[in-house]
Design a protein around this motif. Structure first.
Motif, PDB file in Angstrom:
ATOM      1  N   PRO A 158       0.837  -1.207   0.000  1.00  0.00           N
ATOM      2  CA  PRO A 158       0.000   0.000   0.000  1.00  0.00           C
ATOM      3  C   PRO A 158       0.867   1.251   0.000  1.00  0.00           C
ATOM      4  CG  PRO A 158      -0.001  -1.036   2.166  1.00  0.00           C
ATOM      5  CD  PRO A 158       0.715  -1.968   1.254  1.00  0.00           C
ATOM      6  N   LEU A 159       0.342   2.318  -0.625  1.00  0.00           N
ATOM      7  CA  LEU A 159       1.089   3.580  -0.618  1.00  0.00           C
ATOM      8  C   LEU A 159       1.095   4.165   0.796  1.00  0.00           C
ATOM      9  CD1 LEU A 159       2.496   5.875  -2.202  1.00  0.00           C
ATOM     10  CD2 LEU A 159       0.249   6.943  -2.393  1.00  0.00           C
ATOM     11  N   LEU A 160      -0.091   4.103   1.427  1.00  0.00           N
ATOM     12  CA  LEU A 160      -0.214   4.612   2.796  1.00  0.00           C
ATOM     13  C   LEU A 160      -0.631   3.481   3.714  1.00  0.00           C
ATOM     14  CD1 LEU A 160      -0.593   6.896   4.974  1.00  0.00           C
ATOM     15  CD2 LEU A 160      -2.927   7.120   4.117  1.00  0.00           C
ATOM     16  N   GLU A 187      -0.128  16.837  13.381  1.00  0.00           N
ATOM     17  CA  GLU A 187      -0.323  16.384  14.761  1.00  0.00           C
ATOM     18  C   GLU A 187       0.617  15.206  14.983  1.00  0.00           C
ATOM     19  OE1 GLU A 187      -2.122  17.965  16.790  1.00  0.00           O
ATOM     20  OE2 GLU A 187      -3.592  19.029  15.533  1.00  0.00           O
ATOM     21  N   LYS A 188       1.231  15.164  16.125  1.00  0.00           N
ATOM     22  CA  LYS A 188       2.117  14.061  16.465  1.00  0.00           C
ATOM     23  C   LYS A 188       1.279  12.958  17.094  1.00  0.00           C
ATOM     24  CE  LYS A 188       6.207  15.694  17.830  1.00  0.00           C
ATOM     25  NZ  LYS A 188       7.169  16.251  18.813  1.00  0.00           N
ATOM     26  N   PRO A 189       1.247  11.769  16.507  1.00  0.00           N
ATOM     27  CA  PRO A 189       0.446  10.694  17.094  1.00  0.00           C
ATOM     28  C   PRO A 189       0.940  10.334  18.494  1.00  0.00           C
ATOM     29  CG  PRO A 189       1.176  10.130  14.872  1.00  0.00           C
ATOM     30  CD  PRO A 189       1.901  11.380  15.258  1.00  0.00           C
ATOM     31  N   SER A 190      -0.001   9.906  19.343  1.00  0.00           N
ATOM     32  CA  SER A 190       0.400   9.480  20.687  1.00  0.00           C
ATOM     33  C   SER A 190       0.970   8.075  20.658  1.00  0.00           C
ATOM     34  CB  SER A 190      -0.791   9.536  21.640  1.00  0.00           C
ATOM     35  OG  SER A 190      -1.399  10.799  21.604  1.00  0.00           O
ATOM     36  N   ALA A 191       0.484   7.275  19.723  1.00  0.00           N
ATOM     37  CA  ALA A 191       1.001   5.915  19.543  1.00  0.00           C
ATOM     38  C   ALA A 191       0.635   5.448  18.147  1.00  0.00           C
ATOM     39  CB  ALA A 191       0.415   4.969  20.592  1.00  0.00           C
ATOM     40  N   GLY A 192       1.339   4.410  17.679  1.00  0.00           N
ATOM     41  CA  GLY A 192       1.058   3.892  16.350  1.00  0.00           C
ATOM     42  C   GLY A 192       2.029   4.420  15.319  1.00  0.00           C
ATOM     43  N   HIS A 193       1.961   3.870  14.117  1.00  0.00           N
ATOM     44  CA  HIS A 193       2.924   4.241  13.089  1.00  0.00           C
ATOM     45  C   HIS A 193       2.248   4.473  11.745  1.00  0.00           C
ATOM     46  CE1 HIS A 193       6.047   3.308  15.929  1.00  0.00           C
ATOM     47  NE2 HIS A 193       5.478   2.135  16.145  1.00  0.00           N
ATOM     48  N   ILE A 194       2.876   5.328  10.952  1.00  0.00           N
ATOM     49  CA  ILE A 194       2.376   5.646   9.623  1.00  0.00           C
ATOM     50  C   ILE A 194       3.501   5.405   8.624  1.00  0.00           C
ATOM     51  CG2 ILE A 194       1.499   7.505   8.145  1.00  0.00           C
ATOM     52  CD1 ILE A 194       0.639   8.834  10.939  1.00  0.00           C
ATOM     53  N   TYR A 195       3.168   4.726   7.520  1.00  0.00           N
ATOM     54  CA  TYR A 195       4.173   4.487   6.485  1.00  0.00           C
ATOM     55  C   TYR A 195       3.664   5.018   5.162  1.00  0.00           C
ATOM     56  CZ  TYR A 195       5.934   1.028   9.835  1.00  0.00           C
ATOM     57  OH  TYR A 195       6.409   0.409  10.957  1.00  0.00           O
ATOM     58  N   ILE A 196       4.559   5.643   4.406  1.00  0.00           N
ATOM     59  CA  ILE A 196       4.216   5.987   3.026  1.00  0.00           C
ATOM     60  C   ILE A 196       5.273   5.357   2.149  1.00  0.00           C
ATOM     61  CG2 ILE A 196       4.109   7.864   1.351  1.00  0.00           C
ATOM     62  CD1 ILE A 196       2.597   9.467   3.418  1.00  0.00           C
ATOM     63  N   ASP A 197       4.813   4.520   1.212  1.00  0.00           N
ATOM     64  CA  ASP A 197       5.742   3.773   0.378  1.00  0.00           C
ATOM     65  C   ASP A 197       6.738   2.986   1.212  1.00  0.00           C
ATOM     66  OD1 ASP A 197       5.389   3.581  -2.287  1.00  0.00           O
ATOM     67  OD2 ASP A 197       6.504   5.392  -2.812  1.00  0.00           O
ATOM     68  N   LEU A 232       0.759  11.578  -2.523  1.00  0.00           N
ATOM     69  CA  LEU A 232      -0.496  11.377  -1.813  1.00  0.00           C
ATOM     70  C   LEU A 232      -1.102  12.746  -1.543  1.00  0.00           C
ATOM     71  CD1 LEU A 232      -2.435   9.647   0.017  1.00  0.00           C
ATOM     72  CD2 LEU A 232      -0.797  10.033   1.872  1.00  0.00           C
ATOM     73  N   MET A 233      -2.416  12.872  -1.742  1.00  0.00           N
ATOM     74  CA  MET A 233      -3.063  14.154  -1.449  1.00  0.00           C
ATOM     75  C   MET A 233      -4.134  13.978  -0.392  1.00  0.00           C
ATOM     76  SD  MET A 233      -3.376  15.988  -5.175  1.00  0.00           S
ATOM     77  CE  MET A 233      -3.808  17.579  -4.526  1.00  0.00           C
ATOM     78  N   LEU A 234      -4.094  14.853   0.602  1.00  0.00           N
ATOM     79  CA  LEU A 234      -5.058  14.802   1.692  1.00  0.00           C
ATOM     80  C   LEU A 234      -5.955  16.031   1.605  1.00  0.00           C
ATOM     81  CD1 LEU A 234      -2.445  13.979   4.500  1.00  0.00           C
ATOM     82  CD2 LEU A 234      -3.738  12.358   3.103  1.00  0.00           C
ATOM     83  N   PHE A 235      -7.251  15.835   1.684  1.00  0.00           N
ATOM     84  CA  PHE A 235      -8.201  16.952   1.615  1.00  0.00           C
ATOM     85  C   PHE A 235      -8.995  17.016   2.908  1.00  0.00           C
ATOM     86  CE2 PHE A 235      -7.880  18.078  -2.872  1.00  0.00           C
ATOM     87  CZ  PHE A 235      -7.245  16.968  -3.390  1.00  0.00           C
ATOM     88  N   ASP A 236      -8.805  18.106   3.660  1.00  0.00           N
ATOM     89  CA  ASP A 236      -9.482  18.232   4.949  1.00  0.00           C
ATOM     90  C   ASP A 236     -10.708  19.133   4.799  1.00  0.00           C
ATOM     91  OD1 ASP A 236     -10.201  18.258   7.570  1.00  0.00           O
ATOM     92  OD2 ASP A 236      -8.620  19.628   8.214  1.00  0.00           O
ATOM     93  N   GLU A 237     -11.859  18.539   4.552  1.00  0.00           N
ATOM     94  CA  GLU A 237     -13.107  19.295   4.391  1.00  0.00           C
ATOM     95  C   GLU A 237     -12.887  20.507   3.479  1.00  0.00           C
ATOM     96  OE1 GLU A 237     -15.238  20.041   7.976  1.00  0.00           O
ATOM     97  OE2 GLU A 237     -14.658  18.146   8.890  1.00  0.00           O
ATOM     98  N   ALA A 238     -12.396  20.215   2.301  1.00  0.00           N
ATOM     99  CA  ALA A 238     -11.923  21.277   1.401  1.00  0.00           C
ATOM    100  C   ALA A 238     -13.031  22.223   0.944  1.00  0.00           C
ATOM    101  CB  ALA A 238     -11.239  20.648   0.187  1.00  0.00           C
ATOM    102  N   THR A 239     -14.292  21.810   1.099  1.00  0.00           N
ATOM    103  CA  THR A 239     -15.377  22.680   0.622  1.00  0.00           C
ATOM    104  C   THR A 239     -16.241  23.213   1.763  1.00  0.00           C
ATOM    105  OG1 THR A 239     -16.792  20.752   0.283  1.00  0.00           O
ATOM    106  CG2 THR A 239     -15.520  21.520  -1.609  1.00  0.00           C
ATOM    107  N   SER A 240     -15.893  22.873   2.992  1.00  0.00           N
ATOM    108  CA  SER A 240     -16.770  23.235   4.121  1.00  0.00           C
ATOM    109  C   SER A 240     -16.835  24.732   4.383  1.00  0.00           C
ATOM    110  CB  SER A 240     -16.309  22.535   5.396  1.00  0.00           C
ATOM    111  OG  SER A 240     -16.465  21.153   5.255  1.00  0.00           O
ATOM    112  N   ALA A 241     -15.764  25.459   4.011  1.00  0.00           N
ATOM    113  CA  ALA A 241     -15.743  26.895   4.311  1.00  0.00           C
ATOM    114  C   ALA A 241     -16.295  27.722   3.150  1.00  0.00           C
ATOM    115  CB  ALA A 241     -14.316  27.335   4.623  1.00  0.00           C
ATOM    116  N   LEU A 242     -16.808  27.036   2.138  1.00  0.00           N
ATOM    117  CA  LEU A 242     -17.225  27.750   0.918  1.00  0.00           C
ATOM    118  C   LEU A 242     -18.722  28.017   0.887  1.00  0.00           C
ATOM    119  CD1 LEU A 242     -15.158  25.771  -1.722  1.00  0.00           C
ATOM    120  CD2 LEU A 242     -14.669  28.027  -0.774  1.00  0.00           C
ATOM    121  N   ASP A 243     -19.094  29.125   0.239  1.00  0.00           N
ATOM    122  CA  ASP A 243     -20.506  29.371  -0.032  1.00  0.00           C
ATOM    123  C   ASP A 243     -21.012  28.261  -0.959  1.00  0.00           C
ATOM    124  OD1 ASP A 243     -20.425  31.659   1.451  1.00  0.00           O
ATOM    125  OD2 ASP A 243     -19.984  32.948  -0.272  1.00  0.00           O
TER     126      ASP A 243
END
Lengths: 221, 265
Positions: free
Chosen positions: B13-15, B64-74, B180-191
């Motif tokens: 997996p990529l992520l 944000e720094k995770p409190s526990a656990g790991h993240i891998y990309i590629d 990898l692209m992350l979208f955090d509620e990209a349209t929530s602040a829009l009219d």
């Protein structure tokens, strides 16, 4: 002799003598300003650090220099440093003294400016792969400078006026020459008034610039 | 869009997120999240506010720094490295290097107001990748064109509408050519009338094969573009699967309740 007779007779002499103090006044003011700008930025960056060990000395520095009279600081540098093996010239002592004192005030201007920038700006810069230092240099400070310029200009005005105390460590600036003239001619009001007028001729244009910057700071271009 | 896998095994997996926890004081916002995202996959995360979806996204690029656990990309650990059998945090420089590969689109755009649209899109390629101004501007104009804003290159953000600002923000991310692209509620602040133009750009990226993790309240959009929809609640993944299952006939009561709530709005 009346006030005006004195001025008529000695006015030009007073004027040229006081004028010859301006190089020293301006040199001390400019030197202290550069010192304060550079050192103040370092103090400000230390104060917003996440490391306590870095933050603590900078907080102590600001408290100390804001909490003690500038004249005391000057005397410590001019009369105290020789005890530790360094005898500054009067100009050096004045630049270091007013510079270190100014750094404490200016660091607060920097800090307020930096903290006025929304956290999202730093996050966006970091998420693009910038280091925190690069984000500060290219994203945060260029924005903060607009908030900081008006108070910085005001600070420069205060600094210019504060150079009037450095005669106490022997710098031959405007105020020192004014005092010499007073002892020499036994007149005081015309001389001090003339000196004050000279300061005004510099500070009023500076205040104008500060006001203009204040008005412009909302617009981005 | 996405770079060729740097020697990574085809099936990897990529992520990859392993048992991710995040605590803010006493509040445990993420309570053990595992997630794999394949190269080219589009994953949408939905769920009530406070469910931890934004925190999860922000942990992926270590905002944000995770409190526990790991993240891998590629296959590469994010935000930390293994020294012996201990995990240690990366230095600022190492972390910045990893973040180059992860694009993040914010709810509030976070464009740099002191730079033009083109300046926003070129600042990271110049400062981070070390591209020359000419090359960066060429690439930047191309990316602005791609989001339909080639003609706004010299405008400052405050002169752009919300929808245009968000599209510049997307172009800014694209200019770094992230994996990898992350979208955090990209349209929530829009009219409401500006949401469509941003979603169109996101859909276009999806069609071009980008790997995307999308936190959104646009259920319809999530259903249309995603390969997989994840429903989160109270810091955990409650249910996941193809959109027609999770959105069409959810197996969990909490998912049904949330979807009903959204439709009633």
């Amino acid at each position: 002799m009346s006030f005006f007779e004195i001025l008529e007779k000695n006015g030009w002499y007073f004027f040229t003598t006081l004028l010859s103090g301006w190089p020293a006044t301006l040199m001390v003011a400019a030197g202290a300003l550069v010192f304060a700008l550079v050192f103040g930025l370092i103090i400000a960056l230390m104060r917003i650090s996440t490391w306590k060990l870095v933050r603590w000395p900078s907080t102590a520095y600001v408290e100390f220099f804001r909490g003690t009279p500038a004249l005391v600081q000057l005397f410590v540098i001019y009369f105290g440093f020789p005890d530790w093996g360094y005898q500054p010239t009067p100009i050096q002592a004045a630049v270091i003294g007013l510079g270190m004192n100014g750094a404490a005030y200016i660091s607060e201007i920097y800090r307020a400016g930096i903290e006025s920038i929304h956290r999202g700006q730093t996050e966006a810069a970091l998420s693009l792969g910038m280091t925190p230092a690069s984000a500060m240099q290219h994203i945060i400070l260029p924005q903060a400078i607009r908030t900081m310029l008006p108070p910085m200009t005001n600070f420069a005005i205060v600094l210019l006026k504060d150079t009037a105390i450095v005669f106490a460590v022997g710098v031959l600036e405007v105020m020192a020459l004014a005092r010499q003239l007073v002892t020499e001619t036994l007149t005081s009001a015309p001389i001090y008034l003339m000196a004050g007028a000279m300061y005004l001729c510099v500070t009023i244009p500076m205040a104008r610039i500060a006001a203009r910057l204040e008005r412009q700071r909302q617009a981005w271009h | 869009m996405s770079k060729a896998g740097s020697g990574a095994a085809a099936g990897q997996p990529l992520l990859k997120i392993q048992d991710l926890h995040k605590r803010f004081g006493l509040l445990e916002v993420l309570q053990g999240v595992d997630l794999d995202v394949a190269r080219g996959e589009k994953v949408s995360i939905i769920g009530p506010s406070g469910s931890g979806k934004t925190t999860l996204l922000r942990c992926i690029n270590y905002l944000e720094k995770p409190s526990a656990g790991h993240i891998y990309i590629d296959g590469t650990l994010i935000g930390e490295k293994k020294v012996g059998d201990r995990y240690v945090h990366l230095t600022d420089r190492e972390l910045a290097r990893e973040r180059q590969e992860i694009g993040f689109v914010f709810q509030r755009f976070n464009l740099f107001p002191h730079l033009t649209a083109l300046g926003n899109v070129t600042v990271a390629p110049i400062r981070v990748l070390g591209l020359s101004r000419e090359v960066a501007e060429l690439r930047g104009r191309e990316m602005l064109q791609k989001v339909g804003l080639g003609h706004k290159a010299d405008e400052y953000p405050e002169r752009l509408s919300g929808g245009q600002q968000q599209r510049v923000a997307i172009a800014r991310v694209l200019a770094m050519q992230p994996k990898l692209m992350l979208f955090d509620e990209a349209t929530s602040a829009l009219d409401p009338e500006l949401i469509g133009e941003v979603l169109r750009v996101m859909r276009q990226l999806a069609d071009e094969g980008a790997t995307m993790v999308i936190v959104t309240h646009e259920i319809q959009f999530a259903g249309d573009v995603s390969d997989r929809v994840i429903f989160m609640d109270q810091g955990r993944i409650v249910e996941q699967g193809p959109p027609r299952d999770v959105l069409g006939r959810p197996s969990e009561a909490r998912t049904r309740e949330f979807l009903k709530h959204i439709q009633d709005r």
